[in-house]
Design a protein around this motif. Structure first.
Motif, PDB file in Angstrom:
ATOM      1  N   SER A 230       0.801  -1.221   0.000  1.00 14.84           N
ATOM      2  CA  SER A 230       0.000   0.000   0.000  1.00 14.84           C
ATOM      3  C   SER A 230       0.838   1.277   0.000  1.00 14.84           C
ATOM      4  O   SER A 230       0.309   2.354  -0.237  1.00 14.84           O
ATOM      5  CB  SER A 230      -0.953   0.015   1.204  1.00 14.84           C
ATOM      6  N   ASN A 231       2.141   1.180   0.293  1.00 15.35           N
ATOM      7  CA  ASN A 231       3.005   2.362   0.175  1.00 15.35           C
ATOM      8  C   ASN A 231       4.452   1.930  -0.001  1.00 15.35           C
ATOM      9  O   ASN A 231       4.801   0.757   0.193  1.00 15.35           O
ATOM     10  CB  ASN A 231       2.842   3.297   1.389  1.00 15.35           C
ATOM     11  N   ASN A 232       5.297   2.883  -0.355  1.00 15.64           N
ATOM     12  CA  ASN A 232       6.679   2.524  -0.677  1.00 15.64           C
ATOM     13  C   ASN A 232       7.497   2.141   0.559  1.00 15.64           C
ATOM     14  O   ASN A 232       8.512   1.437   0.449  1.00 15.64           O
ATOM     15  CB  ASN A 232       7.371   3.665  -1.425  1.00 15.64           C
ATOM     16  N   VAL A 233       7.059   2.561   1.771  1.00 16.97           N
ATOM     17  CA  VAL A 233       7.774   2.157   2.989  1.00 16.97           C
ATOM     18  C   VAL A 233       7.576   0.664   3.233  1.00 16.97           C
ATOM     19  O   VAL A 233       8.536  -0.083   3.481  1.00 16.97           O
ATOM     20  CB  VAL A 233       7.286   2.976   4.202  1.00 16.97           C
ATOM     21  N   LEU A 234       6.311   0.197   3.179  1.00 14.07           N
ATOM     22  CA  LEU A 234       6.045  -1.234   3.357  1.00 14.07           C
ATOM     23  C   LEU A 234       6.676  -2.048   2.235  1.00 14.07           C
ATOM     24  O   LEU A 234       7.143  -3.175   2.447  1.00 14.07           O
ATOM     25  CB  LEU A 234       4.536  -1.476   3.391  1.00 14.07           C
ATOM     26  N   ALA A 235       6.673  -1.477   1.015  1.00 15.38           N
ATOM     27  CA  ALA A 235       7.297  -2.173  -0.109  1.00 15.38           C
ATOM     28  C   ALA A 235       8.792  -2.341   0.125  1.00 15.38           C
ATOM     29  O   ALA A 235       9.383  -3.387  -0.201  1.00 15.38           O
ATOM     30  CB  ALA A 235       7.043  -1.408  -1.400  1.00 15.38           C
ATOM     31  N   ALA A 236       9.427  -1.330   0.740  1.00 15.41           N
ATOM     32  CA  ALA A 236      10.862  -1.414   1.011  1.00 15.41           C
ATOM     33  C   ALA A 236      11.172  -2.531   2.008  1.00 15.41           C
ATOM     34  O   ALA A 236      12.235  -3.159   1.941  1.00 15.41           O
ATOM     35  CB  ALA A 236      11.373  -0.077   1.528  1.00 15.41           C
ATOM     36  N   ASP A 237      10.238  -2.774   2.922  1.00 11.54           N
ATOM     37  CA  ASP A 237      10.434  -3.855   3.892  1.00 11.54           C
ATOM     38  C   ASP A 237      10.532  -5.209   3.194  1.00 11.54           C
ATOM     39  O   ASP A 237      11.112  -6.158   3.727  1.00 11.54           O
ATOM     40  CB  ASP A 237       9.272  -3.880   4.892  1.00 11.54           C
ATOM     41  N   LYS A 238       9.951  -5.311   2.003  1.00 14.22           N
ATOM     42  CA  LYS A 238       9.995  -6.565   1.243  1.00 14.22           C
ATOM     43  C   LYS A 238      10.954  -6.451   0.057  1.00 14.22           C
ATOM     44  O   LYS A 238      10.850  -7.191  -0.917  1.00 14.22           O
ATOM     45  CB  LYS A 238       8.597  -6.912   0.743  1.00 14.22           C
ATOM     46  N   ASP A 239      11.882  -5.491   0.145  1.00 13.67           N
ATOM     47  CA  ASP A 239      12.842  -5.247  -0.930  1.00 13.67           C
ATOM     48  C   ASP A 239      12.147  -4.970  -2.262  1.00 13.67           C
ATOM     49  O   ASP A 239      12.618  -5.384  -3.333  1.00 13.67           O
ATOM     50  CB  ASP A 239      13.802  -6.444  -1.086  1.00 13.67           C
ATOM     51  N   ALA A 240      11.010  -4.299  -2.170  1.00 13.97           N
ATOM     52  CA  ALA A 240      10.254  -3.997  -3.383  1.00 13.97           C
ATOM     53  C   ALA A 240       9.936  -2.498  -3.469  1.00 13.97           C
ATOM     54  O   ALA A 240       8.944  -2.101  -4.079  1.00 13.97           O
ATOM     55  CB  ALA A 240       8.968  -4.797  -3.411  1.00 13.97           C
ATOM     56  N   GLY A 241      10.783  -1.678  -2.867  1.00 10.85           N
ATOM     57  CA  GLY A 241      10.546  -0.238  -2.926  1.00 10.85           C
ATOM     58  C   GLY A 241      11.687   0.532  -2.307  1.00 10.85           C
ATOM     59  O   GLY A 241      12.594  -0.039  -1.682  1.00 10.85           O
ATOM     60  N   ASN A 242      11.662   1.852  -2.499  1.00 14.49           N
ATOM     61  CA  ASN A 242      12.680   2.708  -1.889  1.00 14.49           C
ATOM     62  C   ASN A 242      12.091   4.094  -1.661  1.00 14.49           C
ATOM     63  O   ASN A 242      11.094   4.488  -2.290  1.00 14.49           O
ATOM     64  CB  ASN A 242      13.917   2.816  -2.780  1.00 14.49           C
ATOM     65  N   ALA A 243      12.701   4.810  -0.755  1.00 15.38           N
ATOM     66  CA  ALA A 243      12.269   6.179  -0.464  1.00 15.38           C
ATOM     67  C   ALA A 243      12.903   7.138  -1.462  1.00 15.38           C
ATOM     68  O   ALA A 243      13.930   6.842  -2.072  1.00 15.38           O
ATOM     69  CB  ALA A 243      12.678   6.561   0.953  1.00 15.38           C
ATOM     70  N   GLY A 244      12.261   8.287  -1.621  1.00 17.64           N
ATOM     71  CA  GLY A 244      12.879   9.331  -2.431  1.00 17.64           C
ATOM     72  C   GLY A 244      14.002   9.987  -1.644  1.00 17.64           C
ATOM     73  O   GLY A 244      14.093   9.857  -0.415  1.00 17.64           O
ATOM     74  N   THR A 245      14.869  10.686  -2.343  1.00 21.10           N
ATOM     75  CA  THR A 245      15.957  11.406  -1.679  1.00 21.10           C
ATOM     76  C   THR A 245      15.932  12.870  -2.086  1.00 21.10           C
ATOM     77  O   THR A 245      15.474  13.214  -3.184  1.00 21.10           O
ATOM     78  CB  THR A 245      17.329  10.811  -2.049  1.00 21.10           C
TER      79      THR A 245
END
Length: 513
Positions: A230-245
């Motif tokens: 549902s969002n890029n933070v949870l996706a990052a937990d599954k190595d499927a997303g990243n935060a912007g910089t």
């Protein structure tokens, strides 16, 4: 209607006789038509002059009257591969250093597992969507915060993934992409930056996806059908997303962060392109060539207007060459008609007061000094003077070296000379004065000759034309009645002759029997 008998009894060519009589009667009508045609020529010439003045006014407005024309800068950069610098609205020259420590990037996320979709062109009903759902997408804005109102879309089981992606890419804050090989979908924020100010996943997402309206567990569009969080933070937990910089730079020794690689400081736009180990130096100077070109365009357009107005107000008037009637044109060749009308049209605006007055005011606008300026008070100080030949009517000439020197020294002072504001004409810049004079002349011309869209009764020459049209209509009615009268008389004559001939024939036959 009068019965017309054309010379059967008398043997006369009645048609020709009536035509000749009417030709003489039509002479006054021809003169009215000629006056109307001449007035139309005059109206059109006025409108042409108005277009000329409007063209000059537009050139002034878009050129020497705009501050943006004078703040153009040539920027020198020590490493243009790493940094670009462009002046936006700084009125002064600038310089400094920028060290780029981090480049801004966009948050992204993708499916953590294969989606159910194997063919993005097929309806979603084939992949488990059984009822309408409303999805929303929130994403980071250009200013580094989440958009206030999420993008909302209702999808149906007849929709395809391709059709949904097309709408999302067009209207939302993210770009979606479906890969047929991996059967996964990705979402990338259209804007760079990190909501919390750093590139670490800190539980503050830049992309948020929601789906509601189905009510059936296991058939949620994002989570179940597409296999995405549902969002890029949870996706990052599954190595499927990243935060912007965020972009991180050291500007003149001060460390700053911005959500975008393009940002503005003190009216100057910077674009960070890549990380640097050494500071990038930059400095600006006036773009003399560009500013000079703007002023030159104005001078050329002004000279063109002066030349055309002066030519129109001084051209000869040939009173012996009236507009040709249709009958006259029938006896002439096209070349003869063209030569005749060239002389007939000459002098329609000879010594016209509106045009001669605006020429006089324009010369005065340039010759009178501008009071209260910081540096320059007259155009001659920056190399712009009137030509020595008085027959030029006040045309301008440019000393390019002197103008370049003035622009290099202080382009803002040149702008002030042209566009200074003030309560009186003496306090106003030359461009302001000139536009006021042009506006007055254009208003006067419009009152006299109107515009292409004007109705005749709204301007002076139009009312004159209406009057001529009324005269023509009345005279044509008069001629029609006169022609009928001529025919009535000739018909009566023919009838009488025919009757006399009949009686003569009768008597002759009586005496001979």
């Amino acid at each position: 209607m009068v019965l017309r008998i054309g010379g059967l009894a008398s043997g006369m060519d009645i048609d020709t006789l009536v035509e000749q009589l009417m030709t003489a009667e039509k002479v006054p009508l021809d003169k009215i038509n000629q006056k109307k045609t001449y007035t139309e020529w005059q109206r059109d010439d006025y409108r042409e002059m108005n277009s000329l003045l409007l063209d000059l006014d537009t050139t002034i407005f878009n050129g020497v009257a705009k501050e943006a024309s004078y703040i153009k800068k040539t920027v020198a950069i020590s490493n243009s591969d790493a940094l670009s610098v462009k002046n936006v609205n700084s009125t002064i020259d600038f310089s400094g250093t920028v060290k780029i420590e981090e480049i801004a990037s966009a948050a992204s996320m993708h499916s953590y597992t294969k989606s159910r979709v194997t063919d993005s062109s097929k309806p979603l009903s084939e992949y488990g969507l059984t009822a309408d759902q409303t999805i929303t997408i929130s994403a980071i804005n250009k200013d580094g915060v989440m958009q206030e109102k999420p993008y909302e879309l209702t999808i149906t089981k007849e929709d395809t993934l391709d059709s949904i992606i097309s709408k999302i890419n067009k209207d939302s804050g993210v770009t979606a992409f479906y890969d047929t090989f991996t059967q996964k979908i990705s979402f990338t924020a259209k804007n760079t930056g990190n909501i919390a100010g750093s590139g670490d996943i800190d539980r503050t997402p830049e992309i948020i996806l929601t789906d509601t309206g189905d009510g059936q567990v296991g058939n949620k569009f994002f989570n179940n059908i597409l296999g995405i969080n549902s969002n890029n933070v949870l996706a990052a937990d599954k190595d499927a997303g990243n935060a912007g910089t965020n972009a991180k730079v050291e500007y003149n020794g001060l460390e700053i962060t911005r959500p975008s690689n393009t940002f503005t400081i003190n009216g100057v736009e910077f674009t960070a392109k890549k990380v640097t180990t050494d500071p990038v130096t930059f400095s600006s100077t006036p773009d003399v060539d560009s500013i000079l070109d703007t002023i030159t365009q104005f001078v050329n357009k002004y000279n063109e207007a002066v030349e055309k107005i002066r030519a129109k107000t001084t051209e000869s008037k040939y009173r012996d060459y009236a507009p040709l009637t249709d009958a006259q044109k029938e006896d002439m060749t096209e070349d003869e008609i063209e030569k005749w009308e060239k002389l007939a049209k000459s002098g329609t605006l000879k010594n016209d007061s509106i045009l001669t007055n605006v020429l006089s005011k324009m010369r005065s606008n340039f010759s009178s000094p501008v009071s209260g300026t910081s540096t320059y008070t007259q155009l001659s100080q920056i190399g712009i003077t009137t030509t020595a030949n008085y027959l030029d009517g006040g045309k301008l000439t440019i000393d390019e070296d002197k103008l370049r020197e003035a622009i290099s020294a202080d382009p803002n002072a040149v702008y002030e000379l042209f566009q200074k504001d003030g309560d009186t004409s003496s306090e106003q810049g030359i461009a302001r004065r000139l536009r006021d004079s042009l506006k007055t002349a254009m208003t006067d011309i419009t009152a006299k000759a109107g515009k292409a869209s004007s109705v005749n009764n709204t301007f002076t020459l139009g009312k004159v034309l209406n009057n001529y049209s009324d005269q023509i209509t009345r005279f044509e009615d008069k001629l029609e009645m006169l022609e009928s009268r001529y025919w009535a008389r000739f018909t009566a004559m023919e009838t009488a002759i025919n009757k006399a001939n009949s009686q003569s024939t009768y008597l002759t036959s009586m005496f001979s029997s």
